[in-house]
Design an enzyme around this catalytic site. Sequence first.
Site, PDB file in Angstrom:
ATOM      1  CE  LYS A  74      -1.749   1.896   3.984  1.00 23.71           C
ATOM      2  NZ  LYS A  74      -1.476   3.348   3.935  1.00 23.71           N
ATOM      3  CG  ASN A  75       2.552   2.573   3.570  1.00 20.64           C
ATOM      4  OD1 ASN A  75       1.356   2.842   3.431  1.00 20.64           O
ATOM      5  ND2 ASN A  75       3.114   2.408   4.753  1.00 20.64           N
ATOM      6  NE  ARG A 146       0.352  12.186   6.928  1.00 19.95           N
ATOM      7  CZ  ARG A 146       0.540  13.432   7.294  1.00 19.95           C
ATOM      8  NH1 ARG A 146      -0.472  14.162   7.684  1.00 19.95           N
ATOM      9  NH2 ARG A 146       1.729  13.972   7.251  1.00 19.95           N
ATOM     10  CG  ASP A 170      -4.301   5.717   9.532  1.00 23.00           C
ATOM     11  OD1 ASP A 170      -5.366   5.682   8.926  1.00 23.00           O
ATOM     12  OD2 ASP A 170      -3.363   4.945   9.349  1.00 23.00           O
ATOM     13  CG  ASP A 358       2.943   1.437   9.462  1.00 22.45           C
ATOM     14  OD1 ASP A 358       2.617   2.354  10.232  1.00 22.45           O
ATOM     15  OD2 ASP A 358       3.058   1.602   8.231  1.00 22.45           O
TER      16      ASP A 358
END
Length: 477
Positions: A74-75, A146, A170, A358
Amino acid sequence: MVVLADPGHVAQGGRAVVAGSGVDAREIYHAGHPKGTAYDGRVETANAAIARPQRFRVTGGARLAGDVQVTGAKNSVLKLMAAALLAPGVTTLSEVPDILDVTIMSELLRRLGCGVHRDREAATVTIDVPQKVEHRADYDLVRRMRASIAVLGPLLARTGEADVALPGGDAIGSRPLDFHIAGLLKMGATVENEHGFIVAKAKQLTGATIWLDFPSVGATENLVMAAVLADGCTEIDNAAREPEIVDLCVMLGHMGAQIEGAGTSTIVIVGVDSLRPVSHTTVADRIVAGTWAMAAAMTLGDVTVHNANPAHLEIALDKLVTAGATVDRVDDGFRVMMDRRPTAVDAVTLPFPGFPTDLLPMALALNAVASGTAMVTENVYESRFSFVNELARLGADIRTDGHHAVVRGRPLLSGAPVTTPDIRAGAGLVIAGLVAEGETIVSEIHHIDRGYPKFDEQLRVLGAKIVREDDPAAGFG
Ligand code: UD1
């Protein structure tokens, strides 16, 4: 012209707006397109459905065993999608995870004028970037994710201006953007805060030497993407070194950018006149891989994680070995086996290659059922411990003081209803539910769907008892 969403029609912030990862933007947003407007080869409906809030019902006691496949990060993929803006033409990304944040970024790129086609079966996204790109990213999308801020650098570099709404994201800290802005100012941009937007302008960005006070992932990415089309040489010192930064720089390099030092603390970029679109495979998601590793150890399981690079998780896997697990490399990933209750293990989060912030919720969950007492320290986000109260509802014995948490392990947690405030806390609560007696109900799971593709399906394949169901307790207000 960019067609903006009608704020009056957008689902309320803080509400679950989607049911799962299998939704597309039409199901989330009432974009102000006229009814029936052709939109990326599909028809946009004027009255998009708001899916019902959902929750997970987890029955504790299962041992996770079997094989699990990790998809792209995802990141990384969200930044790769933003980077596509830097080159007109068709960029193709593969290993794209089936998560909500990709849907949101796709919608954002469409509003900037791109054609975006997502093939969920093939796990690809193609982004057709026009010669003239719009430059405004609105609040209704940016507040949901974000990472939308990643379009700031590329938009400024490509169009000379960028209006990007200040993000929400978040609930894990204040997460300011001062490093992004200071870097762009050094490169000759003007940056104002106007009516909730960052408004940045620069006819031509110029190379500069930029020192980051903290190795921010997002700032490093934005500044690299701004610098690739700048006039001259940019040096970013104290840059973030995460594998996702390397992935972005590899893609930019194939596009024709000149970048050296990705993966180190000093990245040097020599600006070029233009870039070309490419096909690129997203790096595997080390956080998802690490979550499976932790879950395997906590449930005294035996899980082989495929498409995972253990070099991206060295400290986290080493912690599991200290806790008593056996971790073996396999061809395309690693295998975690655990045959006894974990031993408590300290963890300190730090930028890569440190223990990832994370994975902090998973470290807390693991220690909550370990034998002994552990100190877990968070150095990246001041509010990351905010979900500890939820873990305490499951019987975890955790005391926090500033950015330290002392966790006293107990043999078993105790199932209860809990609510997740963010993606990673959500995954941590679900795996805590696996080692809790009785049923744990995790609400607000749209957070988890933002980062973990088919989380419940994969857990079931590994032997967990987990059901996705509508949440009757959640209203639409
Ligand atoms: C990214 C990841 C997130 C991960 C984090 C740290 C994405 C989409 N998200 O977030 O999952 O937890 O990296 O590994 O990639 N900061 C400032 N000023 C700035 C920028 C950051 O003070 O201008 C602070 C933040 O408040 C935070 C710290 O720096 O305390 C790290 O933030 P950063 O590395 O930028 O995280 P993100 O890129 O937002």
